[in-house]
Motif scaffolding. Structure first.
Motif, mmCIF file in Angstrom:
data_model
loop_
_atom_site.group_PDB
_atom_site.id
_atom_site.type_symbol
_atom_site.label_atom_id
_atom_site.label_comp_id
_atom_site.label_asym_id
_atom_site.label_seq_id
_atom_site.Cartn_x
_atom_site.Cartn_y
_atom_site.Cartn_z
ATOM 1 N N HIS A 35 12.228 -7.546 49.017
ATOM 2 C CA HIS A 35 12.323 -7.821 47.588
ATOM 3 C C HIS A 35 11.764 -9.193 47.214
ATOM 4 C CE1 HIS A 35 13.859 -7.555 43.503
ATOM 5 N NE2 HIS A 35 14.326 -8.781 43.654
ATOM 6 N N ASN A 36 12.156 -10.249 47.912
ATOM 7 C CA ASN A 36 11.842 -11.619 47.501
ATOM 8 C C ASN A 36 10.530 -12.155 48.056
ATOM 9 O OD1 ASN A 36 14.437 -11.206 46.665
ATOM 10 N ND2 ASN A 36 15.294 -12.969 47.662
ATOM 11 N N SER A 37 10.036 -11.601 49.127
ATOM 12 C CA SER A 37 8.846 -12.162 49.769
ATOM 13 C C SER A 37 7.616 -11.963 48.871
ATOM 14 C CB SER A 37 8.621 -11.491 51.116
ATOM 15 O OG SER A 37 8.212 -10.158 50.934
ATOM 16 N N PRO A 38 6.540 -12.710 49.121
ATOM 17 C CA PRO A 38 5.323 -12.532 48.321
ATOM 18 C C PRO A 38 4.774 -11.103 48.362
ATOM 19 C CG PRO A 38 5.182 -14.554 49.583
ATOM 20 C CD PRO A 38 6.426 -13.842 50.045
ATOM 21 N N THR A 39 4.978 -10.402 49.465
ATOM 22 C CA THR A 39 4.528 -9.011 49.527
ATOM 23 C C THR A 39 5.588 -8.043 49.024
ATOM 24 O OG1 THR A 39 5.291 -8.839 51.815
ATOM 25 C CG2 THR A 39 2.979 -9.447 51.465
ATOM 26 N N GLY A 40 6.788 -8.538 48.732
ATOM 27 C CA GLY A 40 7.871 -7.683 48.256
ATOM 28 C C GLY A 40 7.685 -7.234 46.827
ATOM 29 N N GLY A 41 7.266 -8.132 45.978
ATOM 30 C CA GLY A 41 6.931 -7.777 44.608
ATOM 31 C C GLY A 41 8.075 -7.727 43.626
#
Length: 122
Positions: A35-41
């Motif tokens: 959820h929070n990561s740059p790839t999570g979106g």
């Protein structure tokens, strides 16, 4: 169990791939990664649930994901459903051309570098 790692097979999903069972102490790490990561979106509850459940399993998954997404400060701040509602200005649609005329009134303006000035009397 496979080499000390617990997997789960979901009979209701078409895929035959096993789901890795996540212990309680690692759930927040998985949620943050998806959820929070740059790839999570910063996707919503259903999308994150779909992504995580394709590979992982833990009890109360939907409830944990909902709590994490609803508690995400970035989502609370920037998602469109959290913005102020539009104002009460109602602009009618004209039925023919030149039915409505609008004028923007502003000034006086400062002098340009060449010395030109706005003359408020014209």
């Amino acid at each position: 169990m496979n080499n000390g790692v617990l997997f789960r097979f979901n009979l209701y999903v078409d895929s035959e791939d096993p789901q890795l069972v996540i212990p309680k102490e690692l759930r927040e790490d998985v949620l943050a990664q998806y959820h929070n990561s740059p790839t999570g979106g910063h996707y919503g509850i259903e999308r994150i649930l779909q992504k995580i459940s394709s590979k992982f399993y833990f009890t109360d998954m939907r409830k944990c994901i909902a709590r994490h997404v609803k508690g995400c400060m970035e989502c609370q701040r920037y998602k469109p459903e959290n913005r102020q509602p539009a104002g009460l200005l109602q602009t009618p649609a004209p039925s023919q051309r030149f039915e409505v005329a609008a004028v923007d009134i502003f000034g006086p303006l400062p002098a340009t570098p060449r010395g030109n000035r706005m003359d408020p009397n014209n």
